[in-house]
Design a protein around this motif. Structure first.
Motif, PDB file in Angstrom:
ATOM      1  N   THR A 258       3.884  10.272   0.984  1.00  0.00           N
ATOM      2  CA  THR A 258       3.468   9.776   2.297  1.00  0.00           C
ATOM      3  C   THR A 258       4.666   9.500   3.186  1.00  0.00           C
ATOM      4  O   THR A 258       4.688   9.874   4.369  1.00  0.00           O
ATOM      5  N   ILE A 259       5.681   8.846   2.636  1.00  0.00           N
ATOM      6  CA  ILE A 259       6.879   8.546   3.424  1.00  0.00           C
ATOM      7  C   ILE A 259       7.607   9.832   3.802  1.00  0.00           C
ATOM      8  O   ILE A 259       8.211   9.930   4.877  1.00  0.00           O
ATOM      9  N   GLN A 260       7.513  10.850   2.945  1.00  0.00           N
ATOM     10  CA  GLN A 260       8.173  12.129   3.221  1.00  0.00           C
ATOM     11  C   GLN A 260       7.357  13.038   4.130  1.00  0.00           C
ATOM     12  O   GLN A 260       7.691  14.213   4.287  1.00  0.00           O
ATOM     13  N   LEU A 261       6.270  12.518   4.701  1.00  0.00           N
ATOM     14  CA  LEU A 261       5.403  13.249   5.643  1.00  0.00           C
ATOM     15  C   LEU A 261       4.625  14.375   4.979  1.00  0.00           C
ATOM     16  O   LEU A 261       4.067  15.227   5.680  1.00  0.00           O
ATOM     17  N   GLU A 262       4.557  14.404   3.680  1.00  0.00           N
ATOM     18  CA  GLU A 262       3.780  15.415   2.971  1.00  0.00           C
ATOM     19  C   GLU A 262       2.400  14.820   2.676  1.00  0.00           C
ATOM     20  O   GLU A 262       2.074  14.435   1.550  1.00  0.00           O
ATOM     21  N   TYR A 263       1.582  14.757   3.726  1.00  0.00           N
ATOM     22  CA  TYR A 263       0.331  14.010   3.639  1.00  0.00           C
ATOM     23  C   TYR A 263      -0.709  14.692   2.757  1.00  0.00           C
ATOM     24  O   TYR A 263      -1.511  14.016   2.105  1.00  0.00           O
ATOM     25  N   THR A 264      -0.713  16.014   2.718  1.00  0.00           N
ATOM     26  CA  THR A 264      -1.725  16.712   1.908  1.00  0.00           C
ATOM     27  C   THR A 264      -1.525  16.422   0.425  1.00  0.00           C
ATOM     28  O   THR A 264      -2.488  16.083  -0.287  1.00  0.00           O
ATOM     29  N   GLU A 265      -0.301  16.548  -0.046  1.00  0.00           N
ATOM     30  CA  GLU A 265      -0.028  16.243  -1.456  1.00  0.00           C
ATOM     31  C   GLU A 265      -0.211  14.756  -1.735  1.00  0.00           C
ATOM     32  O   GLU A 265      -0.697  14.374  -2.814  1.00  0.00           O
ATOM     33  N   ALA A 266       0.163  13.907  -0.777  1.00  0.00           N
ATOM     34  CA  ALA A 266      -0.037  12.466  -0.968  1.00  0.00           C
ATOM     35  C   ALA A 266      -1.515  12.140  -1.104  1.00  0.00           C
ATOM     36  O   ALA A 266      -1.905  11.303  -1.941  1.00  0.00           O
ATOM     37  N   LYS A 267      -2.347  12.782  -0.308  1.00  0.00           N
ATOM     38  CA  LYS A 267      -3.794  12.545  -0.405  1.00  0.00           C
ATOM     39  C   LYS A 267      -4.327  12.955  -1.768  1.00  0.00           C
ATOM     40  O   LYS A 267      -5.135  12.230  -2.381  1.00  0.00           O
ATOM     41  N   ASP A 268      -3.889  14.102  -2.285  1.00  0.00           N
ATOM     42  CA  ASP A 268      -4.351  14.551  -3.602  1.00  0.00           C
ATOM     43  C   ASP A 268      -3.944  13.563  -4.691  1.00  0.00           C
ATOM     44  O   ASP A 268      -4.761  13.219  -5.567  1.00  0.00           O
ATOM     45  N   CYS A 269      -2.709  13.083  -4.659  1.00  0.00           N
ATOM     46  CA  CYS A 269      -2.238  12.142  -5.681  1.00  0.00           C
ATOM     47  C   CYS A 269      -2.994  10.827  -5.622  1.00  0.00           C
ATOM     48  O   CYS A 269      -3.416  10.286  -6.659  1.00  0.00           O
ATOM     49  N   LEU A 270      -3.185  10.294  -4.421  1.00  0.00           N
ATOM     50  CA  LEU A 270      -3.879   9.018  -4.285  1.00  0.00           C
ATOM     51  C   LEU A 270      -5.347   9.137  -4.654  1.00  0.00           C
ATOM     52  O   LEU A 270      -5.923   8.213  -5.245  1.00  0.00           O
ATOM     53  N   GLN A 271      -5.971  10.262  -4.336  1.00  0.00           N
ATOM     54  CA  GLN A 271      -7.370  10.462  -4.723  1.00  0.00           C
ATOM     55  C   GLN A 271      -7.512  10.527  -6.243  1.00  0.00           C
ATOM     56  O   GLN A 271      -8.449   9.953  -6.816  1.00  0.00           O
ATOM     57  N   GLN A 272      -6.593  11.214  -6.913  1.00  0.00           N
ATOM     58  CA  GLN A 272      -6.643  11.276  -8.367  1.00  0.00           C
ATOM     59  C   GLN A 272      -6.411   9.900  -8.982  1.00  0.00           C
ATOM     60  O   GLN A 272      -7.081   9.525  -9.955  1.00  0.00           O
ATOM     61  N   ALA A 273      -5.461   9.135  -8.431  1.00  0.00           N
ATOM     62  CA  ALA A 273      -5.206   7.798  -8.956  1.00  0.00           C
ATOM     63  C   ALA A 273      -6.430   6.907  -8.805  1.00  0.00           C
ATOM     64  O   ALA A 273      -6.785   6.151  -9.723  1.00  0.00           O
ATOM     65  N   LEU A 274      -7.111   6.997  -7.658  1.00  0.00           N
ATOM     66  CA  LEU A 274      -8.308   6.186  -7.434  1.00  0.00           C
ATOM     67  C   LEU A 274      -9.451   6.630  -8.329  1.00  0.00           C
ATOM     68  O   LEU A 274     -10.223   5.797  -8.822  1.00  0.00           O
TER      69      LEU A 274
END
Length: 493
Positions: A258-274
């Protein structure tokens, strides 16, 4: 008439049919004794998965019942009298009792002493773990720090795989005690050395735990570049042994992306964690949900209202719900009011930098709504609706939105207005194809992860003529193992 009732005859003897007394409640000392027996059994059988999972599960069940008296009795009954760690741990428990709420429990009654002259290292380190849990729950973090340091020094003297799970929990409380004391940076070199040792010893659970502790250490001080460098170069297995550690890893990776502006990959990681987090991990799910909401807003998506109305999460997500409503409306004035009103909440969650980025998204969404509502509108009116300084700023923002493909319109510089083009049927574009592609890719990734997560016995392909009794025993053992693994994922949250 009573002669025909033989069932009433035994009632004449009162002692014969006296109701059986219900067994009394099991004491905390007895529960801890059973855990120690499991530790000894796991060491003897060299079973580091099933029995250690039971150990953590039973320890979690007795955790809320720990008192200074029960912990001291457990130490006296488990550790030999001549062992240095026994005197050290008992003194720490007594200090915690005298300085905390258990002052009356500082002087305990005499209990049965340990008759054995030696004790295996697993039992000794488990005693350290019990004392650490008691001190952290009592908020005696300064004493917990000294106990954790002594436990880590003791762990350095052994190289036993049966100690890996207990050592991982000790590492966790070691980091927790320093984090609560506000001195987390001082143990970073120690954690790096422990991680290097765990890699050399092929300690899988230790590597996962220490890598997450180091990522948390870096992110605590906003060292995102160092965290990414460590994460990319650290040696890790293709598949995590611990489900809860994998959830934490995905959460930390999502924050970095998220901080690196890579929002698509950040969304996938956070969705899997949740999705992987158990329902009992209430605080973890709330924290992940906050970051996921902001990432989706930065991607231009609007989360559903149901995501904010989950049981027990509505009050914690109230600030983010109002923020989402202002972004959805494209109202920059309401967005500014929400950010100012909930500024302490966003600062505490460390999400204020992401909310600053959202300002451009609010303007873009508001401009899109204007584009859909008006076929032709003056730039000065756009500036008034979006609460911009002047029409020149509105012209720059509209031009950038047209270039980025956010709106389909043209600017008449001479006339000073924006003219919207005729809307094209969305089904004649590539948007439906992109939406279906994203859904199919998600399902395929989920299928691949499920296949990778499957566990097979090494000699499963060699099993041929298996009897029915052997098959029933094997299925029972597999069922028990699966239940232990599932409950093990819940214990540490």
């Amino acid at each position: 008439m009573d002669i025909d009732k033989p069932e009433d005859a035994p009632k004449a003897n009162g002692a014969a049919d006296a109701p059986a007394q219900a067994p009394g409640p099991i004491s905390v000392e007895d529960k801890l004794k059973s855990v120690v027996a499991l530790v000894e059994k796991s060491v003897k059988a060299k079973d580091t998965r099933l029995l250690i999972g039971r150990l953590l599960r039973q320890t979690a069940s007795v955790r809320k019942q720990l008192t200074a008296t029960s912990v001291k009795c457990f130490l006296q009954q488990t550790l030999p009298a001549g062992l240095e760690s026994r005197a050290f741990l008992c003194s720490r428990v007594e200090q915690a009792a005298t300085s905390g709420l258990d002052a009356e429990e500082a002087t305990t009654s005499a209990s049965a002493q340990c008759e054995a002259s030696t004790v295996i290292p697993e039992v000794e380190l488990y005693a350290y773990l019990i004392v650490l849990i008691f001190l952290c729950d009592s908020k005696q973090y300064q004493m917990a720090r000294s106990v954790a340091e002594s436990a880590i020094a003791r762990l350095a003297q052994f190289n036993r795989r049966t100690l890996d799970v207990i050592a991982a929990r000790i590492y966790f409380y070691y980091s927790l005690s320093y984090e609560q004391g506000g001195d987390l940076a001082s143990i970073r070199s120690t954690l790096l050395a422990l991680h290097r040792t765990a890699v050399l010893r092929h300690d899988a659970i230790g590597q996962e735990t220490l890598m997450n502790l180091l990522l948390r250490n870096y992110l605590h001080y906003n060292l995102y570049d160092q965290a990414e460098k460590f994460r990319s170069k650290a040696q890790k297995a293709d598949q995590f042994r611990s489900g809860q550690q994998y959830c934490r890893y995905l959460y930390y990776l999502g924050r970095i992306r998220t901080i690196q502006l890579e929002y698509t990959e950040a969304k996938d990681c956070l969705q899997q964690a949740l999705r992987r987090a158990p329902g009992i991990a209430h605080g973890f799910r709330i924290t992940v949900s906050k970051w996921l909401i902001l990432v989706r807003l930065l991607l231009g998506e609007i989360p559903d209202r149901q995501e904010f109305a989950q049981p027990g999460m509505s009050s914690a997500l109230q600030a983010y719900f109002e923020l989402t409503q202002s972004v959805k409306a494209g109202d920059t004035l309401a967005f500014k009011q929400v950010t100012e009103r909930f500024s302490p909440v966003f600062l505490a969650d460390r999400t204020h930098n992401l909310i600053t980025r959202l300002h451009q998204n609010v303007i873009r969404i508001g401009l899109r709504r204007i584009n859909l509502a008006y076929s032709r509108i003056n730039l000065a009116e756009i500036a008034a609706k979006l609460h911009l300084a002047n029409a020149e700023d509105a012209e720059y923002i509209v031009a950038k939105a047209i270039r980025d493909g956010g709106i389909d319109a043209v600017i008449d510089h001479d006339g000073g207005f924006m003219a919207s083009r005729e809307r094209v049927d969305v089904y004649s574009t590539a948007e439906p194809q992109a939406a279906f592609h994203a859904r199919i890719a998600f399902c395929l990734d989920l299928h691949n992860e499920a296949i990778k997560a499957m566990r097979f016995e090494p000699d499963a392909h060699r099993r041929k003529g298996e009897s029915s009794e052997a098959r029933q025993e094997r299925l029972a053992a597999e069922l028990e193992l699966a239940k232990a693994l599932e409950e093990d994922d819940v214990d540490e949250f």
